[in-house]
Design an enzyme around this catalytic site. Structure first.
Site, PDB file in Angstrom:
ATOM      1  N   GLU A 124       4.791 -55.230 -15.412  1.00 30.89           N
ATOM      2  CA  GLU A 124       5.944 -56.015 -15.842  1.00 30.89           C
ATOM      3  C   GLU A 124       5.657 -56.764 -17.134  1.00 30.89           C
ATOM      4  O   GLU A 124       4.524 -57.109 -17.432  1.00 30.89           O
ATOM      5  CB  GLU A 124       6.325 -57.027 -14.743  1.00 30.89           C
ATOM      6  CG  GLU A 124       6.867 -56.316 -13.529  1.00 30.89           C
ATOM      7  CD  GLU A 124       7.197 -57.254 -12.373  1.00 30.89           C
ATOM      8  OE1 GLU A 124       8.181 -56.978 -11.683  1.00 30.89           O
ATOM      9  OE2 GLU A 124       6.485 -58.248 -12.171  1.00 30.89           O
ATOM     10  N   CYS A 133       5.738 -62.184 -22.910  1.00 33.11           N
ATOM     11  CA  CYS A 133       4.582 -62.319 -22.030  1.00 33.11           C
ATOM     12  C   CYS A 133       4.149 -60.913 -21.623  1.00 33.11           C
ATOM     13  O   CYS A 133       4.897 -60.181 -20.998  1.00 33.11           O
ATOM     14  CB  CYS A 133       5.003 -63.162 -20.826  1.00 33.11           C
ATOM     15  SG  CYS A 133       3.670 -63.410 -19.661  1.00 33.11           S
ATOM     16  N   CYS A 170      -4.684 -57.224 -10.620  1.00 32.87           N
ATOM     17  CA  CYS A 170      -5.780 -58.027 -11.170  1.00 32.87           C
ATOM     18  C   CYS A 170      -6.937 -57.972 -10.184  1.00 32.87           C
ATOM     19  O   CYS A 170      -6.718 -58.033  -8.977  1.00 32.87           O
ATOM     20  CB  CYS A 170      -5.321 -59.477 -11.350  1.00 32.87           C
ATOM     21  SG  CYS A 170      -6.548 -60.513 -12.173  1.00 32.87           S
ATOM     22  N   CYS A 198      -6.989 -65.391  -7.687  1.00 34.17           N
ATOM     23  CA  CYS A 198      -6.693 -66.822  -7.703  1.00 34.17           C
ATOM     24  C   CYS A 198      -5.704 -67.080  -6.570  1.00 34.17           C
ATOM     25  O   CYS A 198      -4.736 -66.324  -6.408  1.00 34.17           O
ATOM     26  CB  CYS A 198      -6.133 -67.223  -9.060  1.00 34.17           C
ATOM     27  SG  CYS A 198      -7.293 -66.821 -10.379  1.00 34.17           S
ATOM     28  N   CYS A 212      -1.820 -67.286  -7.142  1.00 29.91           N
ATOM     29  CA  CYS A 212      -1.183 -66.326  -8.055  1.00 29.91           C
ATOM     30  C   CYS A 212      -0.720 -65.077  -7.310  1.00 29.91           C
ATOM     31  O   CYS A 212      -1.484 -64.461  -6.573  1.00 29.91           O
ATOM     32  CB  CYS A 212      -2.168 -65.946  -9.153  1.00 29.91           C
ATOM     33  SG  CYS A 212      -1.563 -64.637 -10.234  1.00 29.91           S
ATOM     34  N   CYS A 239       5.596 -67.664 -14.508  1.00 23.37           N
ATOM     35  CA  CYS A 239       4.135 -67.536 -14.435  1.00 23.37           C
ATOM     36  C   CYS A 239       3.680 -67.272 -13.017  1.00 23.37           C
ATOM     37  O   CYS A 239       4.066 -67.986 -12.097  1.00 23.37           O
ATOM     38  CB  CYS A 239       3.466 -68.854 -14.798  1.00 23.37           C
ATOM     39  SG  CYS A 239       3.643 -69.304 -16.464  1.00 23.37           S
TER      40      CYS A 239
END
Ligand code: SAH
Ligand code: SF4
Length: 398
Positions: free
Chosen positions: A121, A134, A141, A145, A148, A373
């Site tokens: 995305e 962005c 990933c 975290c 996230c 975010c």
């Protein structure tokens, strides 16, 4: 394709994906373009000039087909078209938030299994004085975290330089934002790039570097280094390289001011603890009061948002040309945290401001389309605890 039509695009099942038959030239440097021209028989004396022509058409003017490249001979255009394309990643869906934020879901071939596709995305955030894109660096990933959404997705793979720069090109295509095309006020719409989408850019260093060198090239996408920000959760060895080899602005996902808590929120901290991370920031080439390092700090209710945390934050950053970006936590389905109360965010921000730091609170954008975010995630399945631990162990040992 109209925007309305694109917004209605349905995801087709991944199994039916047919990968492109010819490779795209998008993402190649001048030298690599010259080399590819050599492969198709272009004489050595011509390669450099031809590569420069291609470069301009691709990265400055956004040509989508060789037939647009009018100063290239007809024969050469046909020859190029036989072997290559200038295709970008395929846009599978476009969502437009009620605040004007746009999110594109892009489909990419999978690295190993040619029948399957991956998705990633990319988000465009218009503001009065700028338009920020962005950009993602990985599918998923490797890091986990705890706050996230992307971290709950399996790492599938690193993006190539072409797929990273391809996101910028898709945005310019969709916004009609190339150099000689009409934009509503005659200005460019995409003025800033942030490497803050899916993935950890410093775990995909070479591809991110190569893509950002095209972004910042005056004869390429042409966005100044000062308007490009790379955000990292703290891959210390590649922080200095970012300054030396890319020269863009740096943002650090700090989020906690004590190792104990940061180990939990940003598990990479166990490998590169605060002391080493902050030393890398002190050593960051090119940091100055005019070019400050941004420290991102997600506001988690009752976890990291006390005034004592604020005090310690100011102490930690002493001697570093810094600005602090407070990010209200964006919730996602199944997340274990809550966003701090607005009151508390204001108190925290005021403390930092009084200590001499600019401390803007990032306004959440595009929350309604899960574009804010930490909300990006292209696959819906959540990892089991055991899978997360295995991934974490993998990330810590590489
Ligand atoms: N992997 C890189 C860049 C992508 S994340 C990094 O971690 O820096 C971009 C920013 O969004 C990071 O500061 C990240 O910590 C933050 N973020 C992640 N999840 C979030 C959430 N749910 N709410 C608010 N910010 C979040
Ligand atoms: Fe990865 Fe960044 Fe999300 Fe951490 S915050 S899981 S490093 S994308």
């Amino acid at each position: 394709m109209t925007l309305a039509a694109a917004a209605q695009l349905e995801k087709t099942p991944l199994e039916t994906y047919v990968p492109p038959a010819k490779p795209s030239l998008i993402g190649l440097s001048r030298a690599e373009l010259a080399e590819r021209l050599g492969h198709i028989g272009v004489a050595p004396a011509q390669r450099k000039m031809r590569a420069q022509q291609l470069w301009n058409w691709m990265y400055l003017r956004g040509a989508r087909d060789f037939s647009e490249m009018t100063n290239v001979s007809k024969e050469m255009r046909a020859q190029l078209g036989e072997h290559f394309t200038v295709d970008r990643p395929e846009v599978v869906a476009e969502q437009i938030s009620n605040d004007g934020t746009r999110k594109w879901l892009l489909r990419l071939p999978s690295g190993d299994d040619v029948q399957k596709a991956h998705e990633v995305e990319c988000v465009y955030i218009p503001e009065t004085d700028r338009g920020t894109l962005c950009v993602s660096s990985q599918v998923g990933c490797t890091l986990n975290c705890s706050f996230c959404h992307t971290g709950t997705q399996r790492l599938v793979r690193n993006l190539t330089a072409g797929e990273i720069i391809g996101q910028v090109m898709v945005a310019r295509d969709r916004l009609n934002d190339w150099v000689d095309r009409e934009t509503p006020n005659g200005n460019r719409l995409v003025t800033n790039i942030v490497m803050m989408g899916m993935g950890e850019p410093l775990y995909n260093f070479e591809a991110v570097r190569d893509a950002l060198l095209i972004v910042t090239d005056n004869e390429g996408i042409g966005i100044s280094r000062r308007r490009v920000t790379l955000s990292t959760s703290g891959v210390v060895p590649n922080i200095i390289r970012t300054g030396e080899e890319i020269g863009v602005m740096l943002a650090i996902s700090l989020h906690a001011v004590r190792d104990e808590l940061r180990d939990e929120l940003v598990p990479l901290n166990r490998k590169y603890p605060l002391k080493e991370l902050l030393q890398a920031c002190r050593d960051y080439p090119g940091a100055s009061n005019a070019r400050r390092i941004t420290f991102e700090y997600v506001m988690l209710k009752g976890v990291n948002d006390s005034l004592d945390d604020a005090r310690r934050l100011v102490q930690l950053l002493k001697g570093i040309p810094a600005k602090i970006n407070l990010i209200p936590f964006n919730p996602w389905p199944g997340s274990a945290y809550e966003c701090s109360d607005w009151d508390q965010i204001e108190k925290f921000s005021e403390y930092i401001f009084n200590a001499g730091y600019s401390s803007p609170v990032r306004t959440p954008r595009g929350r309604d389309i899960l574009a804010a975010c930490g909300q990006l995630k292209s696959e819906t399945e959540k990892l089991s605890v055991r899978e997360r631990d295995a991934l974490r162990a993998m990330a810590m040992t590489d």
